[in-house]
Write a protein that holds these residues in place. Structure first.
Motif, PDB file in Angstrom:
ATOM      1  N   ASP A 182      46.770  51.413  37.075  1.00  0.00           N
ATOM      2  CA  ASP A 182      47.458  52.700  37.014  1.00  0.00           C
ATOM      3  C   ASP A 182      48.749  52.703  37.821  1.00  0.00           C
ATOM      4  N   MET A 183      49.309  51.531  38.069  1.00  0.00           N
ATOM      5  CA  MET A 183      50.457  51.414  38.961  1.00  0.00           C
ATOM      6  C   MET A 183      51.751  51.099  38.214  1.00  0.00           C
ATOM      7  N   ASP A 184      51.703  51.067  36.884  1.00  0.00           N
ATOM      8  CA  ASP A 184      52.882  50.749  36.088  1.00  0.00           C
ATOM      9  C   ASP A 184      53.422  49.343  36.406  1.00  0.00           C
ATOM     10  N   HIS A 185      52.529  48.411  36.700  1.00  0.00           N
ATOM     11  CA  HIS A 185      52.934  47.046  37.029  1.00  0.00           C
ATOM     12  C   HIS A 185      53.256  46.252  35.777  1.00  0.00           C
ATOM     13  N   GLU A 186      54.298  45.404  35.905  1.00  0.00           N
ATOM     14  CA  GLU A 186      54.667  44.553  34.773  1.00  0.00           C
ATOM     15  C   GLU A 186      53.686  43.394  34.588  1.00  0.00           C
ATOM     16  N   ASN A 187      53.221  42.849  35.697  1.00  0.00           N
ATOM     17  CA  ASN A 187      52.448  41.614  35.650  1.00  0.00           C
ATOM     18  C   ASN A 187      50.959  41.862  35.812  1.00  0.00           C
ATOM     19  N   MET A 188      50.190  41.205  34.956  1.00  0.00           N
ATOM     20  CA  MET A 188      48.728  41.292  35.064  1.00  0.00           C
ATOM     21  C   MET A 188      48.137  39.905  34.904  1.00  0.00           C
ATOM     22  N   PHE A 189      46.988  39.690  35.553  1.00  0.00           N
ATOM     23  CA  PHE A 189      46.411  38.355  35.652  1.00  0.00           C
ATOM     24  C   PHE A 189      44.893  38.406  35.425  1.00  0.00           C
ATOM     25  N   TRP A 190      44.376  37.304  34.876  1.00  0.00           N
ATOM     26  CA  TRP A 190      42.924  37.104  34.830  1.00  0.00           C
ATOM     27  C   TRP A 190      42.576  35.816  35.563  1.00  0.00           C
ATOM     28  N   TYR A 191      41.616  35.948  36.512  1.00  0.00           N
ATOM     29  CA  TYR A 191      41.116  34.804  37.266  1.00  0.00           C
ATOM     30  C   TYR A 191      39.613  34.684  37.018  1.00  0.00           C
ATOM     31  N   ARG A 192      39.110  33.466  37.187  1.00  0.00           N
ATOM     32  CA  ARG A 192      37.675  33.332  37.337  1.00  0.00           C
ATOM     33  C   ARG A 192      37.383  32.782  38.715  1.00  0.00           C
ATOM     34  N   GLN A 193      36.274  33.249  39.277  1.00  0.00           N
ATOM     35  CA  GLN A 193      35.910  32.885  40.636  1.00  0.00           C
ATOM     36  C   GLN A 193      34.564  32.194  40.615  1.00  0.00           C
ATOM     37  N   ASP A 194      34.524  30.951  41.100  1.00  0.00           N
ATOM     38  CA  ASP A 194      33.301  30.171  41.161  1.00  0.00           C
ATOM     39  C   ASP A 194      33.134  29.634  42.578  1.00  0.00           C
ATOM     40  N   PRO A 195      31.883  29.548  43.056  1.00  0.00           N
ATOM     41  CA  PRO A 195      31.639  29.059  44.417  1.00  0.00           C
ATOM     42  C   PRO A 195      32.276  27.699  44.651  1.00  0.00           C
ATOM     43  N   GLY A 196      32.996  27.589  45.746  1.00  0.00           N
ATOM     44  CA  GLY A 196      33.620  26.326  46.108  1.00  0.00           C
ATOM     45  C   GLY A 196      34.921  26.024  45.380  1.00  0.00           C
ATOM     46  N   LEU A 197      35.248  26.826  44.370  1.00  0.00           N
ATOM     47  CA  LEU A 197      36.477  26.586  43.605  1.00  0.00           C
ATOM     48  C   LEU A 197      37.510  27.690  43.802  1.00  0.00           C
ATOM     49  N   GLY A 198      37.114  28.766  44.423  1.00  0.00           N
ATOM     50  CA  GLY A 198      38.051  29.851  44.687  1.00  0.00           C
ATOM     51  C   GLY A 198      38.437  30.594  43.424  1.00  0.00           C
ATOM     52  N   LEU A 199      39.667  31.087  43.418  1.00  0.00           N
ATOM     53  CA  LEU A 199      40.193  31.857  42.291  1.00  0.00           C
ATOM     54  C   LEU A 199      41.088  30.961  41.458  1.00  0.00           C
ATOM     55  N   ARG A 200      40.743  30.831  40.196  1.00  0.00           N
ATOM     56  CA  ARG A 200      41.552  29.996  39.299  1.00  0.00           C
ATOM     57  C   ARG A 200      42.132  30.867  38.193  1.00  0.00           C
ATOM     58  N   LEU A 201      43.427  30.689  37.953  1.00  0.00           N
ATOM     59  CA  LEU A 201      44.134  31.538  36.999  1.00  0.00           C
ATOM     60  C   LEU A 201      43.859  31.094  35.569  1.00  0.00           C
ATOM     61  N   ILE A 202      43.440  32.055  34.732  1.00  0.00           N
ATOM     62  CA  ILE A 202      43.150  31.762  33.332  1.00  0.00           C
ATOM     63  C   ILE A 202      44.400  32.037  32.485  1.00  0.00           C
ATOM     64  N   TYR A 203      44.886  33.263  32.552  1.00  0.00           N
ATOM     65  CA  TYR A 203      46.082  33.685  31.823  1.00  0.00           C
ATOM     66  C   TYR A 203      46.778  34.760  32.648  1.00  0.00           C
ATOM     67  N   PHE A 204      48.062  34.922  32.385  1.00  0.00           N
ATOM     68  CA  PHE A 204      48.723  36.098  32.917  1.00  0.00           C
ATOM     69  C   PHE A 204      49.730  36.633  31.901  1.00  0.00           C
ATOM     70  N   SER A 205      50.126  37.874  32.132  1.00  0.00           N
ATOM     71  CA  SER A 205      51.053  38.543  31.231  1.00  0.00           C
ATOM     72  C   SER A 205      52.151  39.185  32.056  1.00  0.00           C
TER      73      SER A 205
END
Lengths: 112, 114
Positions: B26-49
């Motif tokens: 709800d912040m009118d942001h241009e950029n959006m991201f999807w991450y997956r989070q797995d133990p020991g691997l942290g946050l990994r970027l899947i796609y962004f827009s």
């Protein structure tokens, strides 16, 4: 390539200090630090820019060594509320500003 | 107050199903991201827009697609779910391309594929 955080996990007693490190194989423009409590969204703590460092909170501060391509997060006189997983997110100099690349996280447990 | 919401906190699906994960900011942001989070691997970027109908692959895009038809909404699609896609999925948004901008995260969707 993900930055490497160390240690992977640390257990402290309330009042003790902790240091969490974040190392990158690439030259960095900035480093962001986040904390995630169990079952919650990661929350922004602070950002450190190339050429400087920034303190985000009174007892939580960080440094950024550009030459060594690493950043450290310092938690002083830890409180129970500091428990959680800490992530560093890096913005490489070459890559551009859009994508933060996160480390694998450091789990911090504070016991009474 | 800044807010990123995700449609489900927990989701259980069967292998081969098509899965939609929705994210709204709800912040009118241009950029959006999807991450997956797995133990020991942290946050990994899947796609962004970086804009409506614009997308870019992240580090682990295989098996996923995305859709951004409106500025505030970013969807992650698993065309045919597999067990190795069982994970925590986090959506995030960010105002601009400046590297000093804060990234805001949603609470996450824990997806289990049976």
């Amino acid at each position: 390539q993900q930055p490497v955080q160390s240690p992977q996990a640390v257990i402290l007693r309330e009042g003790e200090d902790a240091v969490i490190n974040c190392s990158s194989s690439k030259a960095l423009y900035s480093v962001h630090w986040y904390r995630q409590k169990h079952g919650e969204a990661p929350v922004f703590l602070m950002i450190l820019l190339k050429g400087g460092e920034q303190k985000g909170h009174e007892k939580i501060s960080a440094s950024f060594n550009e030459k060594k391509q690493q950043s450290s997060l310092y938690l002083t006189a830890s409180q129970l509320s500091y428990s959680g997983t800490y992530f560093c997110g890096t913005v490489p100099l070459i890559q551009g500003a859009q994508k933060l690349v996160f480390g694998q996280g450091t789990r911090l447990t504070i016991n009474p | 107050d800044v807010k990123v919401t995700q449609s489900s906190r927990y989701l259980v699906k069967r292998t081969g199903e098509k899965v939609f994960l929705e994210c709204v900011q709800d912040m009118d942001h241009e950029n959006m991201f999807w991450y997956r989070q797995d133990p020991g691997l942290g946050l990994r970027l899947i796609y962004f827009s970086y804009d409506v109908k614009m997308k870019e692959k992240g580090d682990i895009p295989e098996g996923y697609s995305v859709s951004r038809e409106k500025k505030e909404r970013f969807s992650l699609i698993l065309e045919s779910a597999s067990t190795n896609q069982t994970s925590m999925y986090l959506c995030a948004s960010r105002r601009a391309l400046e590297s000093t901008d804060t990234q805001y995260f949603g609470p996450g969707t824990r997806l289990t594929v049976l």
